[in-house]
Write a protein that holds these residues in place. Structure first.
Motif, PDB file in Angstrom:
ATOM      1  N   PRO A 161      30.572  23.762  41.028  1.00  0.00           N
ATOM      2  CA  PRO A 161      29.392  24.093  40.221  1.00  0.00           C
ATOM      3  C   PRO A 161      28.653  22.871  39.703  1.00  0.00           C
ATOM      4  O   PRO A 161      27.436  22.915  39.483  1.00  0.00           O
ATOM      5  N   LYS A 162      29.384  21.758  39.512  1.00  0.00           N
ATOM      6  CA  LYS A 162      28.743  20.522  39.038  1.00  0.00           C
ATOM      7  C   LYS A 162      27.761  19.998  40.081  1.00  0.00           C
ATOM      8  O   LYS A 162      26.615  19.637  39.753  1.00  0.00           O
TER       9      LYS A 162
ATOM     10  N   ARG B 254      25.192  12.976  42.987  1.00  0.00           N
ATOM     11  CA  ARG B 254      26.190  13.736  43.761  1.00  0.00           C
ATOM     12  C   ARG B 254      27.058  12.807  44.597  1.00  0.00           C
ATOM     13  O   ARG B 254      28.284  12.934  44.620  1.00  0.00           O
ATOM     14  N   ASN B 255      26.417  11.878  45.299  1.00  0.00           N
ATOM     15  CA  ASN B 255      27.153  10.970  46.187  1.00  0.00           C
ATOM     16  C   ASN B 255      28.133  10.099  45.413  1.00  0.00           C
ATOM     17  O   ASN B 255      29.283   9.902  45.835  1.00  0.00           O
ATOM     18  N   ARG B 256      27.671   9.557  44.285  1.00  0.00           N
ATOM     19  CA  ARG B 256      28.524   8.672  43.501  1.00  0.00           C
ATOM     20  C   ARG B 256      29.718   9.435  42.931  1.00  0.00           C
ATOM     21  O   ARG B 256      30.854   8.949  42.982  1.00  0.00           O
TER      22      ARG B 256
ATOM     23  N   LYS C 154      28.103  11.077  56.928  1.00  0.00           N
ATOM     24  CA  LYS C 154      26.726  11.196  57.407  1.00  0.00           C
ATOM     25  C   LYS C 154      25.821  11.840  56.360  1.00  0.00           C
ATOM     26  O   LYS C 154      24.659  11.453  56.211  1.00  0.00           O
ATOM     27  N   ILE C 155      26.341  12.812  55.633  1.00  0.00           N
ATOM     28  CA  ILE C 155      25.537  13.487  54.614  1.00  0.00           C
ATOM     29  C   ILE C 155      25.202  12.557  53.449  1.00  0.00           C
ATOM     30  O   ILE C 155      24.064  12.519  52.969  1.00  0.00           O
ATOM     31  N   SER C 156      26.184  11.805  53.001  1.00  0.00           N
ATOM     32  CA  SER C 156      26.044  11.017  51.774  1.00  0.00           C
ATOM     33  C   SER C 156      25.648   9.567  51.994  1.00  0.00           C
ATOM     34  O   SER C 156      25.209   8.896  51.053  1.00  0.00           O
ATOM     35  N   SER C 157      25.841   9.062  53.239  1.00  0.00           N
ATOM     36  CA  SER C 157      25.585   7.645  53.561  1.00  0.00           C
ATOM     37  C   SER C 157      26.495   6.702  52.773  1.00  0.00           C
ATOM     38  O   SER C 157      26.211   5.511  52.648  1.00  0.00           O
ATOM     39  N   GLN C 158      27.595   7.234  52.250  1.00  0.00           N
ATOM     40  CA  GLN C 158      28.583   6.399  51.572  1.00  0.00           C
ATOM     41  C   GLN C 158      29.502   5.767  52.611  1.00  0.00           C
ATOM     42  O   GLN C 158      29.844   6.393  53.609  1.00  0.00           O
TER      43      GLN C 158
END
Length: 452
Positions: A278-279, A289-291, A411-415
């Motif tokens: 939910p966050k 979100r990524n971090r 791929k989604i986050s680029s992390q």
């Protein structure tokens, strides 16, 4: 931002505390079942109670998951969600009961060999309450009221333990008593949920209405999550049926003890991912979100590795102490499964982030692949290696699933992979600050006790 992070940590700790309590209650339940029923009847209990849970997973169409998503986004009135979920829950539970009768009449000999058919009919009484429990307690989850949500989870476990203990220890009803206790535990939980919703949240069924728009959007989102959760559930539990098919109820009992103990390692991951879903859904920026997810994933990996090493060292002692020497083979199974559970812990984090971003179809496709692979490996390895073959199949499946989700989330986050998997300098700083906060709290408590 700091306030949000503190709330996330606080909610995670609350949920983790519940996980720890559930572990204690779950172990007590397993001890009661193993000590008073033995491997054969305990294995039968596992098979019988799996039937309503399987029907719930097959027929729920993802309403429970979509409830969390839409409540967290505050898109529909809570009374509307409540009333719609109750009506849909009752309707779907009736479908599940009919499906259960079909399974019992036509497939009980193949799927539940050695199990008395009367027990299967008896456990069907739990189905309406399991549906309502799942569809209603997720309202608290979506509201991020983790105190109430986690309290309800504990109440459910404790109610089942209490009733089972009453019927098989005090009244000596044996396996029949265990099934009755399972049914009554779920009934009790539903009444507690309704009490909290109507009294604590002050919701009124009379002010709500059945909403077709909510139901349509809920099914559109939920069906993708439903297929994913169904495949994941099958991935976790179908091996129990396959072990029962190829081996014996006693082997099922030994295997389920190992799986239940091993899955306790995921308590940190389960607690955090439960808060994360939910966050992430309520977050406005991709950077946040990524971090958040990268911090969580790498720290969960470290914690899972350390917990697995600790359990590896004490597994023989724990199994022998709590379940008896007749379950000692569970320790060998556990040692294999633990390797896969490390990867499962991190995979859960990625899955809940992806679902929270409104992309449950990614989890759906991955989960379908996983369950096909897991079933194939179980069918291939169990005849050759017995219950150890199922342990190998589980670990291989968890590892490959982890690799797939890692690549997708990268791929989604680029992390970078290092940020997702390896502890960073900021984590050390965080641990130091948490340690200082704990030390400060201890000193304050000591000073208060001294002054009093």
């Amino acid at each position: 931002m700091k306030a949000n992070n503190k709330k996330f940590i606080s909610d995670s700790i609350i949920t983790l505390t519940r996980q720890v309590m559930n572990i204690g209650i779950g172990i007590l339940l397993l001890v009661v079942l193993t000590r008073f029923l033995g491997p054969v009847d305990q294995g039968k209990y596992s098979l019988v109670t799996l039937l309503p849970l399987m029907l719930m997973m097959f027929i729920s169409i993802g309403i429970n998951t979509s409830t969390i998503y839409f409540v967290s986004k505050n898109k529909f009135l809570l009374e509307t969600v409540l009333k719609t979920n109750i009506l849909v829950g009752i309707l779907l539970s009736l479908v599940a009961v009919v499906a259960g009768l079909v399974v019992i009449v036509f497939f009980s000999e193949a799927l539940f060999e050695g199990v008395e058919i009367s027990l299967l009919y008896m456990v069907l009484f739990s189905i309406p309450f399991i549906f309502l429990k799942e569809f209603l307690q997720t309202i608290f989850h979506g509201l991020q009221d983790f105190k109430s949500y986690n309290t309800l989870m504990i109440i459910n476990q404790f109610a089942i333990l209490g009733f089972i203990s009453l019927f098989i220890i005090v009244l000596d009803y044996g396996l029949i008593g265990a099934i009755i206790g399972f049914v009554l535990g779920n009934i009790t939980t539903v009444f507690v949920i309704l009490y909290l919703l109507l009294k604590k949240k002050q919701l009124r069924l009379s002010s709500g209405q059945f909403s077709r728009p909510y139901l349509k959007e809920s099914v559109d989102y939920g069906f993708k999550a439903y297929v994913s959760n169904l495949a994941t559930f099958l991935n976790y539990r179908l091996d129990v049926f396959i072990v029962g098919y190829f081996l014996s109820p006693a082997s099922v009992g030994i295997y389920t003890v190992a799986v239940n103990v091993g899955e306790r390692i995921t308590m940190v991951s389960t607690a955090i991912s439960s808060v994360l879903f939910p966050k992430i859904a309520s977050e406005d920026t991709e950077d946040a979100r990524n971090r958040l997810t990268s911090i969580v994933s790498r720290n969960v990996l470290l914690i899972s590795i350390l917990a697995s090493i600790a359990l590896l060292i004490v597994s023989d002692f724990v199994i022998g102490l709590f379940f008896g020497r007749e379950y000692i083979q569970s320790s060998d199974v556990l040692k294999i499964i633990m390797i896969g559970i490390i990867f499962l812990s991190v995979e859960k984090i990625f899955s809940n982030d992806i679902a929270g971003r409104g992309k449950p179809e990614i989890n759906m496709y991955t989960s379908i692949f996983n369950v096909i692979m897991n079933v194939g490996l179980n069918i291939l390895l169990i005849p050759q290696f017995g219950i150890m073959g199922s342990a190998y199949a589980t670990t291989i499946t968890y590892f490959i699933s982890f690799i797939i989700k890692l690549i997708i989330f990268r791929k989604i986050s680029s992390q970078s992979y290092s940020k997702l998997l390896l502890i960073q300098k900021e984590d050390i700083v965080l641990y130091k600050s948490l340690l200082k906060a704990i030390q400060k709290k201890i000193r304050v408590n000591v000073a208060r006790k001294g002054s009093s």
